[in-house]
Enzyme design. Sequence first.
Site, PDB file in Angstrom:
ATOM      1  N   LYS A 194     -29.609 -36.880 -18.571  1.00  0.00           N
ATOM      2  CA  LYS A 194     -28.568 -35.894 -19.424  1.00  0.00           C
ATOM      3  C   LYS A 194     -27.253 -36.469 -19.478  1.00  0.00           C
ATOM      4  CE  LYS A 194     -32.025 -33.326 -20.124  1.00  0.00           C
ATOM      5  NZ  LYS A 194     -32.831 -32.499 -19.367  1.00  0.00           N
TER       6      LYS A 194
HETATM    7  C1  LIG Z   1     -34.265 -31.619 -19.120  1.00  0.00           C
HETATM    8  C2  LIG Z   1     -34.360 -30.356 -19.903  1.00  0.00           C
HETATM    9  C3  LIG Z   1     -34.621 -29.017 -19.123  1.00  0.00           C
HETATM   10  C4  LIG Z   1     -35.220 -29.371 -17.744  1.00  0.00           C
HETATM   11  O1  LIG Z   1     -33.971 -29.731 -16.802  1.00  0.00           O
HETATM   12  P1  LIG Z   1     -34.237 -29.956 -15.263  1.00  0.00           P
HETATM   13  O2  LIG Z   1     -32.899 -30.320 -14.780  1.00  0.00           O
HETATM   14  O3  LIG Z   1     -34.756 -31.421 -15.250  1.00  0.00           O
HETATM   15  O4  LIG Z   1     -35.023 -29.107 -14.677  1.00  0.00           O
HETATM   16  C5  LIG Z   1     -35.010 -28.042 -19.679  1.00  0.00           C
HETATM   17  N1  LIG Z   1     -34.843 -27.726 -20.997  1.00  0.00           N
HETATM   18  C6  LIG Z   1     -34.369 -29.046 -21.928  1.00  0.00           C
HETATM   19  C7  LIG Z   1     -34.360 -28.812 -23.264  1.00  0.00           C
HETATM   20  C8  LIG Z   1     -34.505 -30.086 -21.139  1.00  0.00           C
HETATM   21  O5  LIG Z   1     -34.426 -31.123 -22.184  1.00  0.00           O
END
Ligand SMILES: *Cc1c(COP(=O)(O)O)cnc(C)c1O
Length: 403
Positions: A194
């Site tokens: 992210k």
């Molecule tokens: C990455 C992601 C998540 C999950 O995030 P985590 O921190 O890995 O639990 C949820 N929703 C979307 C759209 C994502 O891209």
Amino acid sequence: MIPFSPPRIDQKTIDEVIDTLKSGWITTGPKTKRLEKELAAYCGAPAVLCVNSATAGLEVMLRWFGVGPGDEVIVPAYTYAASANVVVHCGARPVFVDVGDDFNISLQAVAAAITPRTKAVMPVDIGGWPCDYDAINDLVRENAYRFEAGTDEQKQLGRILVLADSAHSVGARYKGRRTGSLCDVAVFSFHAVKNLTTAEGGAVALNLPAPFSNEDLYKLLCVKTLHGQSKDALAKIQKGNWKYDIVEAGYKCNMTDIAAAMGLVELARYDSDTLVRRRYIVEAYASALAKYDWAELPLFDRDGRTSSFHLFALRVRGVSEEQRDAILQKIFDRDVSVNVHFIPVPRMSFYRSLGYDADDYPTTMDNFSREISLPVFYDITDEQIATVVEAVVASVEEVRGRS
Ligand SMILES: *Cc1c(COP(=O)(O)O)cnc(C)c1O
């Protein structure tokens, strides 16, 4: 091979993590608390709770709101599976709806999906492009008369909860405000891929209306996300302060100070550096690809909305899913990593086994079948950007023919 989205780890990140390791306090402590305060100030939310993933944050909030068997939560078909999995964890039913041309949840589809069992709606800011929050907030208010409240929290809110999956959109703006301050609750992800990372991590931005106290809810959630224990580890080690109580069978999803150390470095330079760089990269792709008729470019700045530039979600006009897959393969063969965001959740075997059918969501399927996400990461060079563009153009033209 040009990677897709390696994290930015430099000496600053390393120094801050080492500082944490040497401090003698590695789990939830001063750095996590500081990150929470800085995130709240950054996104304009009254309170922010850090957790160990966005998934945990979403689930804790559904459970706090009393979502369970017999309830429905409206989720876009076009998202990562975590958005729907948490609904299943709670024993409730995800009600998938189609998305629009901009990849985000369709308001008409949400309106049509609301029933007296609907307890929450989960807009997802795909690629960092914020959803139309004014319209979503209006929609849940207009439908308040149909809302059937079960728990005290549901009675207090008196309508469907807007629980945003803002995993992609830290720093995105909507009408002058940032995500985290646009609806009841927004959950960010700090997973390694992210925009802002703590390796694994997430944050819950609380922005509930009166009579809720976001400050009180924050305190309650600290307990809920740490075993239901009345004192956290830092408080417990204070001299003579050993006694504690378990007030409920809580969860265990607190953030560690090692993770928060990375987050503090990332947040301090997020606006001035990270977002500037990401904007530069997506604008470079957009200007290089704009001349091709087949290139449908994603939105970054329009109608008072500004993306966090998490993804460059290119769509190729006039190709089938098989042709798109062939293009992807040819791009990989040119040593460029690309990706698809996302395979629709109802298409996953688990959700198919529950009876969902991705073909019920035509815009989702159309977006998915023509989508190719290009690499966007801090350290990508101009030369690499040019290589990506060349690989994409050559691969599309080989499969689709020149136009
Ligand atoms: C990455 C992601 C998540 C999950 O995030 P985590 O921190 O890995 O639990 C949820 N929703 C979307 C759209 C994502 O891209």
